[in-house]
Design an enzyme around this catalytic site. Sequence first.
Site, PDB file in Angstrom:
ATOM      1  N   TYR A  30      16.742 -80.693   6.532  1.00  0.00           N
ATOM      2  CA  TYR A  30      16.353 -81.917   5.591  1.00  0.00           C
ATOM      3  C   TYR A  30      17.578 -82.723   5.358  1.00  0.00           C
ATOM      4  CZ  TYR A  30      12.890 -78.275   5.148  1.00  0.00           C
ATOM      5  OH  TYR A  30      12.093 -77.283   5.317  1.00  0.00           O
ATOM      6  N   TYR A 158       3.250 -74.079   0.507  1.00  0.00           N
ATOM      7  CA  TYR A 158       4.207 -74.486   1.615  1.00  0.00           C
ATOM      8  C   TYR A 158       4.109 -73.507   2.476  1.00  0.00           C
ATOM      9  CZ  TYR A 158       8.339 -75.174   4.215  1.00  0.00           C
ATOM     10  OH  TYR A 158       9.235 -75.617   5.345  1.00  0.00           O
ATOM     11  N   ASP A 259      -0.244 -65.761   3.447  1.00  0.00           N
ATOM     12  CA  ASP A 259       0.981 -66.021   3.961  1.00  0.00           C
ATOM     13  C   ASP A 259       2.023 -65.372   3.019  1.00  0.00           C
ATOM     14  OD1 ASP A 259       3.613 -67.250   4.329  1.00  0.00           O
ATOM     15  OD2 ASP A 259       2.968 -69.152   4.605  1.00  0.00           O
ATOM     16  N   LYS A 288      11.004 -64.248   7.288  1.00  0.00           N
ATOM     17  CA  LYS A 288      12.241 -64.123   6.286  1.00  0.00           C
ATOM     18  C   LYS A 288      12.845 -62.719   6.236  1.00  0.00           C
ATOM     19  CE  LYS A 288      11.144 -68.112   3.349  1.00  0.00           C
ATOM     20  NZ  LYS A 288      12.174 -68.864   3.790  1.00  0.00           N
TER      21      LYS A 288
HETATM   22  C1  PLP Z   1       5.426 -69.098   2.319  1.00  0.00           C
HETATM   23  C2  PLP Z   1       6.381 -69.681   3.559  1.00  0.00           C
HETATM   24  N1  PLP Z   1       5.566 -69.698   4.710  1.00  0.00           N
HETATM   25  C3  PLP Z   1       6.225 -70.203   5.845  1.00  0.00           C
HETATM   26  C4  PLP Z   1       7.604 -70.525   5.909  1.00  0.00           C
HETATM   27  C5  PLP Z   1       8.224 -70.987   6.968  1.00  0.00           C
HETATM   28  O1  PLP Z   1       9.137 -70.057   7.464  1.00  0.00           O
HETATM   29  P1  PLP Z   1      10.322 -70.655   8.719  1.00  0.00           P
HETATM   30  O2  PLP Z   1      11.204 -71.253   7.766  1.00  0.00           O
HETATM   31  O3  PLP Z   1      10.929 -69.316   9.172  1.00  0.00           O
HETATM   32  O4  PLP Z   1       9.587 -71.237   9.532  1.00  0.00           O
HETATM   33  C6  PLP Z   1       8.302 -70.520   4.588  1.00  0.00           C
HETATM   34  C7  PLP Z   1       9.594 -70.893   4.557  1.00  0.00           C
HETATM   35  O5  PLP Z   1      10.130 -71.096   3.413  1.00  0.00           O
HETATM   36  C8  PLP Z   1       7.403 -69.708   3.583  1.00  0.00           C
HETATM   37  O6  PLP Z   1       8.210 -69.907   2.182  1.00  0.00           O
END
Ligand code: PLP
Length: 451
Positions: A30, A158, A259, A288
């Site tokens: 970003y 997100y 997620d 992560k």
């Molecule tokens: C809840 C959630 N889903 C998906 C992602 C995306 O993961 P990545 O940054 O490994 O693509 C993130 C990243 O912060 C996240 O917090």
Amino acid sequence: MNNLNSQHSDSTINSEIDFAFDKQHIWHPYTSMSQAAKVTGVHSADGCELTLSDGQVVVDGTSSWWACIHGYNRPEIIDAMQHQLTTLSHVMFGGITHAPAINLCKRLVDMTSPNLTKVFLADSGSIAVEVAMKMAMQYWQGKNQPLKQQLLTVKRGYHGDTFAAMSVCDPDNGMHTMFGNAVTEQLFAPAPLSGFNQALVDGDTDALEAILKANHQHIAALIIEPIMQAAGGMHFYSADYLVALRALCDKYQVLLILDEIATGFGRIGKLFAYEYANIEADILCLGKALTGGYISLAATICSDEVAQGISDSPAGVFMHGPTFMGNPLACAAADASLAILQTGKWQQQVSDIESQMTLELAEAIHYQHVKDVRVLGTVGVIEMDSAINTGALQQAFIQLGVWIRPFGNVIYITPPYTINAAQLTKLTTAMKTIAADMTQEQSSADTFSNG
Ligand SMILES: Cc1ncc(COP(=O)(O)O)c(C=O)c1O
């Protein structure tokens, strides 16, 4: 307030970083290439500390964006990776299998809820989300309901930066308007109102149910971050809300995608956040902390039922297969990281961190510009009453001997589970110092992005 007492002895390390080249040629998350944001050089990391390129040692309050849960330089993970590197660093996964992937997937099937049995190994969190969305869409094709191709989600979410993932991020703070029609139109219900440890607030799921009622013939799945909306501002919400969502998904024949890319692997006090609600997802996204933060890897795990639907779809196969799928090196790291988790020590570590942060951050609620202070598991948050200038504050945190990256209007930490009490106090003290000093002038709008 420079913490000179923790200067690294090797004064030459600064020279290894060519900041001018970095500024001219390398994108950071970003950022603009014409007005490059200040970056901090890092030379090395050990335990819960980063040694910066000027020799200063700072306590890491971020676990490298939620990932490095066991700390840096863990011998168990490094040994596993070193062994794997010289045995089989990578091989294509098409038509081939190997022990690191099988060992890892056994653990994943074992650790997650009993209905989740089929693992797709993806490259990153965003891709795991893309895969989950494609699984849901292909499932309904297999069920002879090809119209069910849209996603339903809640605001303030997100899920990543790739196109399909962006389409289910918050429509106002996300990147929807920047890319016009390229971002698929999805359905958005209001963000949950019911707070963590609260019963469901009356009417909290009404708008969501109304959308389901009117559109379920077109909805493949509902996607949500369980219990904590992370990059949307570290909001914790009621387990009852999740229970209600599960029931609504069943009622309207919509798959539930959880997620857990940020919340998974103990981060907010349970191994997986869905355990607070005692529900099962149809599809689960992990990333992560999966490898303990040592290398990129993510996973999308679905039920037998979802896998069968995909097999029954016109394609007959699941249509995704990246070059580095099931990378053995990443699988070996993840397997070693999950083995550490399965010793169970994380529970005491997370609980101790939670108690200490709760105690130490509490007084911040009385500061002039603080709106809220909240803690869950290893996530500690001071929410300010207006947006923060991330770049300026990051430098101020380094002066205080810590690495913390605030965003939006939150100053938050997600330390490694292995952090000791003195290091944690250093983080909470720095958070309070910055929050207490905050004036309106220090605030400026910041982008909504990876938390
Ligand atoms: C809840 C959630 N889903 C998906 C992602 C995306 O993961 P990545 O940054 O490994 O693509 C993130 C990243 O912060 C996240 O917090």
